[in-house]
Design a protein around this motif. Sequence first.
Motif, short mmCIF file in Angstrom:
data_model
loop_
_atom_site.label_atom_id
_atom_site.label_comp_id
_atom_site.label_asym_id
_atom_site.label_seq_id
_atom_site.Cartn_x
_atom_site.Cartn_y
_atom_site.Cartn_z
N THR A 219 0.86 -1.18 0.00
CA THR A 219 0.00 0.00 0.00
C THR A 219 0.89 1.23 0.00
OG1 THR A 219 -1.71 -1.16 1.25
CG2 THR A 219 -1.79 1.25 1.23
N GLU A 232 -4.80 10.75 3.80
CA GLU A 232 -6.02 9.93 3.90
C GLU A 232 -5.67 8.44 3.80
OE1 GLU A 232 -9.90 9.08 4.61
OE2 GLU A 232 -8.88 11.04 4.75
N ALA A 234 -2.84 7.05 4.57
CA ALA A 234 -2.14 6.67 5.79
C ALA A 234 -3.11 6.45 6.94
CB ALA A 234 -1.10 7.74 6.15
N LYS A 235 -4.14 7.28 7.04
CA LYS A 235 -5.13 7.12 8.11
C LYS A 235 -5.91 5.83 7.93
CE LYS A 235 -5.86 12.04 9.15
NZ LYS A 235 -6.84 13.16 9.14
N GLN A 236 -6.30 5.54 6.71
CA GLN A 236 -7.09 4.33 6.46
C GLN A 236 -6.32 3.06 6.76
OE1 GLN A 236 -8.42 4.64 2.40
NE2 GLN A 236 -9.88 6.31 2.83
N ASN A 237 -5.03 3.07 6.48
CA ASN A 237 -4.22 1.85 6.65
C ASN A 237 -3.32 1.91 7.88
OD1 ASN A 237 -4.54 0.22 3.90
ND2 ASN A 237 -4.45 2.40 3.39
N GLN A 238 -3.48 3.00 8.69
CA GLN A 238 -2.70 3.16 9.91
C GLN A 238 -1.20 3.05 9.64
OE1 GLN A 238 -4.25 0.36 12.76
NE2 GLN A 238 -6.14 1.51 13.07
N LEU A 239 -0.74 3.88 8.71
CA LEU A 239 0.66 3.88 8.30
C LEU A 239 1.36 5.14 8.81
CD1 LEU A 239 0.34 2.72 4.57
CD2 LEU A 239 0.99 1.32 6.54
N SER A 240 2.50 4.97 9.40
CA SER A 240 3.33 6.12 9.79
C SER A 240 4.37 6.42 8.72
CB SER A 240 4.03 5.85 11.13
OG SER A 240 3.08 5.65 12.15
#
Length: 335
Positions: A219, A232, A234-240
């Motif tokens: 992703t 957006e 990053a928020k959906q997939n909880q990515l830093s």
Amino acid sequence: MNWLPLIGAVALFAIGLRLSALFSGSETGFYRVSFLRLNIDANHGDQVAKRLCWFAQNPSYFVATTLIGNNLANDLTTIAISIGVAELFQQSGGSAEIITTILFTPIIFIFGELVPKNLYYRAPSMLLKRYCFWFDLFYRAFWIISVPLVSITRLLERFSPDRNKPAQLVLGRQRLAKVLEEGHLEGLLGNSQKQLVRGMFSTAAQSVLKVMIPLKKITGVTRTTEAAEIIELAKQNQLSFIPIRARGNQSEWTAYIKLVDLITSPSPIIPAVYNMPQLQTDFSMLESLYLLRNSSSAYGAVYQNGTQIGIVSQLDLVNALCSSEGPLMLNPRAL
């Protein structure tokens, strides 16, 4: 009856019994004590622990002292019994001495051997430290006698087949696991630390492919993706950290950006792009984690025969090492 020799015999018997307890118990405690704990105490300035560590590094002197001490204790008790019998039963001959020796044997065994060994077995560190002064005193007193014994022992060791083997400078897996397990039992390692060590033993040597993210499942974004879309995603997939496709080759992922940089950077300024270090498929998890940590990288690009086949996350490697429930000690058949 002259009571002075009788009192002297009782005192001599008590001294012999006490010496027997000291040397017999110290021998058991020496093989039961945690030398890992002693080393830690010695490094913190504990002089008694330092002395015990010296005996651990020179076990021949310790064994020689205990052997000489036990023989001295047995001789003292025997002499005390002989003196006492001679004063009490002057006309009885040798039978009274034999009977008295037989009657006193259980007392000597219980209080000079059994009880001290059990006490030192249960609390070796405490008792060895408490009576280290006396043991060291007798070591110095017996030094003239113990040196020839140690010299003979070292002479015989020259003919040992193990002498020609190279010194083991690096702990093997089983030995290292035993030391770490001992550290946990001694309270030096917490449960979380023990779990991390267990994970390192059971999964560290496994291939990085086990936690690799294949190219099709990555992703990420391209270099032309708008900042709002990246946030957006990053928020959906909880990515830093968000992987970025390579320039000129949309099938490869060779860099990433940090979400915090994207959020805190003003709109005209493009956030920093971090390159992924290259990892090979034959790298282990621990080796890959070391490379990522050493380069302060969140991701690594995994290659096989010069072609990228996926990426690996530093966080996934850490989780794999920490979440294992495998045993510390391996079955010898598995080695």
